[in-house]
Scaffold this active site. Sequence first.
Site, PDB file in Angstrom:
ATOM      1  N   LYS A 181       0.845  -1.202   0.000  1.00  0.00           N
ATOM      2  CA  LYS A 181       0.000   0.000   0.000  1.00  0.00           C
ATOM      3  C   LYS A 181       0.876   1.245   0.000  1.00  0.00           C
ATOM      4  CE  LYS A 181      -1.831   2.740   3.017  1.00  0.00           C
ATOM      5  NZ  LYS A 181      -1.829   4.051   2.334  1.00  0.00           N
ATOM      6  N   CYS A 289      13.412  10.455   7.190  1.00  0.00           N
ATOM      7  CA  CYS A 289      13.366   9.951   8.564  1.00  0.00           C
ATOM      8  C   CYS A 289      14.729  10.057   9.239  1.00  0.00           C
ATOM      9  CB  CYS A 289      12.860   8.518   8.597  1.00  0.00           C
ATOM     10  SG  CYS A 289      13.661   7.465   7.398  1.00  0.00           S
ATOM     11  N   GLU A 386       9.984  15.101  15.666  1.00  0.00           N
ATOM     12  CA  GLU A 386      10.332  15.035  14.247  1.00  0.00           C
ATOM     13  C   GLU A 386       9.501  16.087  13.503  1.00  0.00           C
ATOM     14  OE1 GLU A 386       9.185  11.393  12.127  1.00  0.00           O
ATOM     15  OE2 GLU A 386      11.196  11.368  11.267  1.00  0.00           O
TER      16      GLU A 386
HETATM   17  P1  NDP Z   1       1.925   7.702   8.565  1.00  0.00           P
HETATM   18  O1  NDP Z   1       2.771   6.918   9.481  1.00  0.00           O
HETATM   19  O2  NDP Z   1       0.505   7.933   8.915  1.00  0.00           O
HETATM   20  O3  NDP Z   1       1.930   7.048   7.100  1.00  0.00           O
HETATM   21  C1  NDP Z   1       2.721   5.971   6.657  1.00  0.00           C
HETATM   22  C2  NDP Z   1       1.877   4.951   5.917  1.00  0.00           C
HETATM   23  O4  NDP Z   1       1.010   4.259   6.825  1.00  0.00           O
HETATM   24  C3  NDP Z   1       0.945   5.554   4.870  1.00  0.00           C
HETATM   25  O5  NDP Z   1       0.832   4.663   3.780  1.00  0.00           O
HETATM   26  C4  NDP Z   1      -0.353   5.656   5.636  1.00  0.00           C
HETATM   27  O6  NDP Z   1      -1.482   5.782   4.818  1.00  0.00           O
HETATM   28  C5  NDP Z   1      -0.338   4.349   6.403  1.00  0.00           C
HETATM   29  N1  NDP Z   1      -1.206   4.303   7.580  1.00  0.00           N
HETATM   30  C6  NDP Z   1      -1.765   5.329   8.285  1.00  0.00           C
HETATM   31  N2  NDP Z   1      -2.464   4.855   9.337  1.00  0.00           N
HETATM   32  C7  NDP Z   1      -2.350   3.499   9.304  1.00  0.00           C
HETATM   33  C8  NDP Z   1      -2.828   2.432  10.135  1.00  0.00           C
HETATM   34  N3  NDP Z   1      -3.561   2.671  11.223  1.00  0.00           N
HETATM   35  N4  NDP Z   1      -2.514   1.176   9.822  1.00  0.00           N
HETATM   36  C9  NDP Z   1      -1.743   0.899   8.743  1.00  0.00           C
HETATM   37  N5  NDP Z   1      -1.256   1.858   7.926  1.00  0.00           N
HETATM   38  C10 NDP Z   1      -1.544   3.143   8.197  1.00  0.00           C
HETATM   39  O7  NDP Z   1       2.627   9.082   8.297  1.00  0.00           O
HETATM   40  P2  NDP Z   1       1.921  10.447   7.832  1.00  0.00           P
HETATM   41  O8  NDP Z   1       1.929  10.490   6.371  1.00  0.00           O
HETATM   42  O9  NDP Z   1       0.611  10.646   8.498  1.00  0.00           O
HETATM   43  O10 NDP Z   1       2.937  11.499   8.402  1.00  0.00           O
HETATM   44  C11 NDP Z   1       2.830  11.931   9.755  1.00  0.00           C
HETATM   45  C12 NDP Z   1       4.180  12.165  10.347  1.00  0.00           C
HETATM   46  O11 NDP Z   1       4.892  10.955  10.382  1.00  0.00           O
HETATM   47  C13 NDP Z   1       5.068  13.079   9.531  1.00  0.00           C
HETATM   48  O12 NDP Z   1       4.822  14.396   9.834  1.00  0.00           O
HETATM   49  C14 NDP Z   1       6.429  12.633   9.940  1.00  0.00           C
HETATM   50  O13 NDP Z   1       6.820  13.267  11.123  1.00  0.00           O
HETATM   51  C15 NDP Z   1       6.256  11.168  10.192  1.00  0.00           C
HETATM   52  N6  NDP Z   1       6.681  10.338   9.073  1.00  0.00           N
HETATM   53  C16 NDP Z   1       7.845   9.684   9.222  1.00  0.00           C
HETATM   54  C17 NDP Z   1       8.318   8.904   8.206  1.00  0.00           C
HETATM   55  C18 NDP Z   1       9.584   8.199   8.356  1.00  0.00           C
HETATM   56  O14 NDP Z   1      10.065   7.605   7.410  1.00  0.00           O
HETATM   57  N7  NDP Z   1      10.164   8.236   9.520  1.00  0.00           N
HETATM   58  C19 NDP Z   1       7.612   8.762   6.927  1.00  0.00           C
HETATM   59  C20 NDP Z   1       6.359   9.462   6.894  1.00  0.00           C
HETATM   60  C21 NDP Z   1       5.943  10.215   7.935  1.00  0.00           C
HETATM   61  P3  NDP Z   1      -1.889   7.300   4.409  1.00  0.00           P
HETATM   62  O15 NDP Z   1      -0.840   7.774   3.503  1.00  0.00           O
HETATM   63  O16 NDP Z   1      -3.138   7.195   3.705  1.00  0.00           O
HETATM   64  O17 NDP Z   1      -1.999   8.049   5.677  1.00  0.00           O
END
Ligand code: NDP
Length: 475
Positions: A181, A289, A386
């Site tokens: 996904k 990240c 972060e």
């Molecule tokens: P998320 O952790 O929500 O998103 C990562 C993935 O998980 C996306 O595909 C998301 O779908 C999916 N997801 C969301 N909720 C669930 C769930 N309950 N069960 C399974 N999968 C799920 O990150 P965000 O995009 O909301 O970003 C929020 C914050 O996270 C950022 O501001 C940043 O600080 C941090 N972040 C950190 C990352 C890293 O690599 N360390 C990467 C991305 C974000 P969908 O896209 O539809 O939400």
Amino acid sequence: MMFEYAPAPESRDVVDIKPSYGLFIGGEFTDGTGTSFKTVNPASEEVLSEVASASAGDVDRAVRAAREAFGTWSAMPGSERAKYLFRIARIIQERSRELAVLESLDNGKPIRESRDVDLPLVAAHFFYYAGWADKLPYAGYGPSPRPLGVAGQVIPWNFPLLMLAWKIAPALACGNTVVLKPAETTPLTALLFAEICRQADLPPGVVNIVTGAGETGAALVDHPDVDKVAFTGSTEVGRLIARSVAGTRKKVTLELGGKAANIVFDDAALDQAVEGIVNGIFFNQGHVCCAGSRLLVQESIAEELLEALKRRLSTLRLGDPLDKNTDIGAINSAAQLAKIRELSDHGELEGAERWSPACELPERGFWFPPTIFTGVAQSHRIAREEVFGPVLSVLTFRTPAEAVEKANNTPYGLSAGVWTEKGSRILWMADRLRAGVVWANTFNRFDPTSPFGGYKESGYGREGGRHGLEAYLDV
Ligand code: NDP
């Protein structure tokens, strides 16, 4: 002095974006049974396409397709699986311009980065793991290591295609099948990858792509017939996932957030360190990240280094991601922009001093200027949380021991950087820094042969290298 360059936009004619997309299940593009959502270009807010939001039923269909394909795929000799992976890698290289332009359109990252960093690394990951497919008995996991089965993989929006490669290449090399996904805001390159799987004649069901938001991700993670969950994203969602798979037979790897220290000693080559700091936090708009979001600089050179850093930031070009001269592209979404703004405003409220170079932000789209905070205390939110944006917090230290103490004073432990001319000091620091990756006199360097992963709240498991195979083998 800042040179003015004429615009040099990469042509978007090379991509063919369809008005709408379905799901990729069992080797076919099929309509979803759920709703759909729009994906936009964050640099202009233009709607690029309408994408299916996979329902729990769609996810079930995808998992069943992956299960059905698993028998033949896992029984195939590794040398045969390798051929498919090599073919995919070559097609990625052949279509890299198209993939890079699409990535920049959907994500907002500068074409210079998607073309010169993301895409070469994506191809390199497939080449690298293709090479392992027929050598698994020599990987150190027993004479005949077996795959796990169906992998459910959920990835974020910051490196859409690269995270797909990190997840899919090792899984397939080991003989697993996958349901992936992509993030809601960046589904398009994963859908183009699905087309590449067809072009490579990959057997149907070995790779399935289900687009959607968090609920789709949760349906995949919770599906009872998934054997392995691989997630990259926020620590918050990582926690939810760890909770939901606890007590099941599912194997899990989590790559979560970070708040890396980039540590500059007084004997470092300063100009080189400035480039490393810029690359550490302003690469990919800071949506990284392992970004070097906390600069720890030795007090005696703090003033000189900050001056040089500010001079350098004044030469960065922010704007159209498709322009080949652009250094800083768009913030990926309105939600992420709001989060960056909120944390930065809080930084000011808490008493840190904010600085950005003079830079004009485009009217439409989501933008945030490169920003430095000085006078930051360890207790400030901008030093602890972060930000996931182009925001650098600067702290100072006097002794190596203090640098270690401050660097480790975080719930995260993904990466760190050390700048010094002394090899012995690099090793001394690397021994003490609680971070999965420690870069020395460089930052944000990636290579498929090198394992990557975190300590503490940055997650568990390793991706990349020989270590990355373990996550997809029954060991
Ligand atoms: P998320 O952790 O929500 O998103 C990562 C993935 O998980 C996306 O595909 C998301 O779908 C999916 N997801 C969301 N909720 C669930 C769930 N309950 N069960 C399974 N999968 C799920 O990150 P965000 O995009 O909301 O970003 C929020 C914050 O996270 C950022 O501001 C940043 O600080 C941090 N972040 C950190 C990352 C890293 O690599 N360390 C990467 C991305 C974000 P969908 O896209 O539809 O939400």
